[in-house]
Design an enzyme around this catalytic site. Sequence first.
Site, PDB file in Angstrom:
ATOM      1  N   ASP A   1     -26.723 -37.139  42.710  1.00 17.88           N
ATOM      2  CA  ASP A   1     -27.731 -37.931  42.002  1.00 17.88           C
ATOM      3  C   ASP A   1     -28.344 -38.956  42.948  1.00 17.88           C
ATOM      4  O   ASP A   1     -29.563 -39.095  43.039  1.00 17.88           O
ATOM      5  CB  ASP A   1     -27.070 -38.632  40.806  1.00 17.88           C
ATOM      6  CG  ASP A   1     -28.055 -39.460  40.005  1.00 17.88           C
ATOM      7  OD1 ASP A   1     -29.156 -38.942  39.728  1.00 17.88           O
ATOM      8  OD2 ASP A   1     -27.733 -40.613  39.672  1.00 17.88           O
TER       9      ASP A   1
ATOM     10  N   ASP B   1     -32.357 -38.767  45.077  1.00 17.93           N
ATOM     11  CA  ASP B   1     -33.430 -39.770  44.959  1.00 17.93           C
ATOM     12  C   ASP B   1     -33.801 -40.297  46.346  1.00 17.93           C
ATOM     13  O   ASP B   1     -34.966 -40.474  46.671  1.00 17.93           O
ATOM     14  CB  ASP B   1     -32.988 -40.952  44.074  1.00 17.93           C
ATOM     15  CG  ASP B   1     -33.357 -40.765  42.610  1.00 17.93           C
ATOM     16  OD1 ASP B   1     -33.419 -39.596  42.169  1.00 17.93           O
ATOM     17  OD2 ASP B   1     -33.594 -41.771  41.910  1.00 17.93           O
TER      18      ASP B   1
HETATM   19  C1  IPM Z   1     -31.085 -37.034  37.156  1.00 22.25           C
HETATM   20  C2  IPM Z   1     -31.080 -38.256  36.284  1.00 22.25           C
HETATM   21  C3  IPM Z   1     -29.963 -38.124  35.260  1.00 22.25           C
HETATM   22  C4  IPM Z   1     -28.667 -38.044  36.025  1.00 22.25           C
HETATM   23  C5  IPM Z   1     -29.933 -39.257  34.218  1.00 22.25           C
HETATM   24  C6  IPM Z   1     -31.234 -39.378  33.469  1.00 22.25           C
HETATM   25  C7  IPM Z   1     -28.785 -39.098  33.254  1.00 22.25           C
HETATM   26  O1  IPM Z   1     -30.973 -39.397  37.057  1.00 22.25           O
HETATM   27  O2  IPM Z   1     -31.236 -35.921  36.615  1.00 22.25           O
HETATM   28  O3  IPM Z   1     -30.957 -37.184  38.374  1.00 22.25           O
HETATM   29  O4  IPM Z   1     -28.090 -39.074  36.398  1.00 22.25           O
HETATM   30  O5  IPM Z   1     -28.199 -36.930  36.247  1.00 22.25           O
HETATM   31 MG    MG Z   2     -31.079 -39.073  39.155  1.00 21.76          MG
END
Ligand code: IPM
Ligand code: MG
Length: 372
Positions: free
Chosen positions: A245, A249
């Site tokens: 996660d 990003d």
């Molecule tokens: C992602 C998002 C989700 C996650 C959230 C919205 C729960 O950040 O798909 O990366 O943490 O998996």
């Molecule tokens: Mg995420």
Amino acid sequence: MKLNIAVLAGDGIGPEVTEQAIKVLKAIALEFDHSFLFKSAPVGAIAIDEQNDPLPDDTLALCKSSDAILFGAIGHPKYDNDPSAKIRPEQGLLKLRKELGLYTNIRPVKAYDTLLEKSPLKRHIIKGTDISIYRELTGGIYFGEKQISEDGNTASDLCEYSRMEIERIAHLAFKAAQSRSKKVTLVDKANVLETSRLWRKVVTELATEYPDVELDFLFVDNAAMQMILNPKQFDVILTENLFGDVISDEASVIGGSIGLLASASVGDKYSMFEPIHGSYPQATGKGIANPIASILSAAMLLEHFDLFDEAELIKEAVEKSLKLEITTPDLNATYDNITTSKVGDFIADFISNPTDTNINFNNIHLGQSTII
Ligand code: IPM
Ligand code: MG
């Protein structure tokens, strides 16, 4: 091909970006003589408002009876700012992933040549980057037992992984590497975490079945740094839920905008396609949300069903839109009047007229027309 597609547009900008992906899929269906049937259902904050449940039974049933799911975004500030809320929109997404057994989340990260200047990172560092992140999606700290003490002053989240959970995604990562640059980097924290040590052990054993693939290890803190210092060293990154996660990003910065990153979540039976960005509440309804992540997620959907020419055409159309700067403001485009739906129109039009090179720039940027 006939496909029943469940559309879970969700919250915030989810509906507006998903609408563009549907527009593009409809153009593909027309061009290639497919039949795609779309059925929508509520999920997330909107479903809590309507039914007090972030994943209503009917929504789950629709997903289970469909061939694939197109997902938008989830989340609302009224829950983010209220840590005591018992029912939260994100629970809908997590339950969906778990119920459908979507244990592998694939997030491709690419530096588009036309966008190298848009990234805050230096051109020579990112040029040529092509990474596929394999993030485990139904285990780890996201799903372990959660506790809060009675006085509310102590909390815990259990991180748990089994051999089986590691093996099934690792096989997919190795197979993906075989058709790419033949390298898997396992990102973990094996110097501290027992679960990470299990990941290393299992993945090392399994690597012997893929002698043509090089296996490398990085601690997650170092991986976060390497991602910015030298992203070209990566081919396939294999990692657990939480680390995946975070680093996905981070990796989105390479592409110039998080609004470009698509993903596929797959299991043994079901598959779901979603942009990696969130619901971006501040942008809702303003027409400034970048639909490309959602459109590229639709391309991943097509690839999942072996419709490679169709997916390729979508990618070509996306590259064209980036080249011509028919893009939303997150990419600091020269033109500031290109809305979410204009980007969708252009990409859908390109699909219907891929060989038409007679592009009228003035009209495009006045927003009157796309291809003439
Ligand atoms: C992602 C998002 C989700 C996650 C959230 C919205 C729960 O950040 O798909 O990366 O943490 O998996
Ligand atoms: Mg995420």
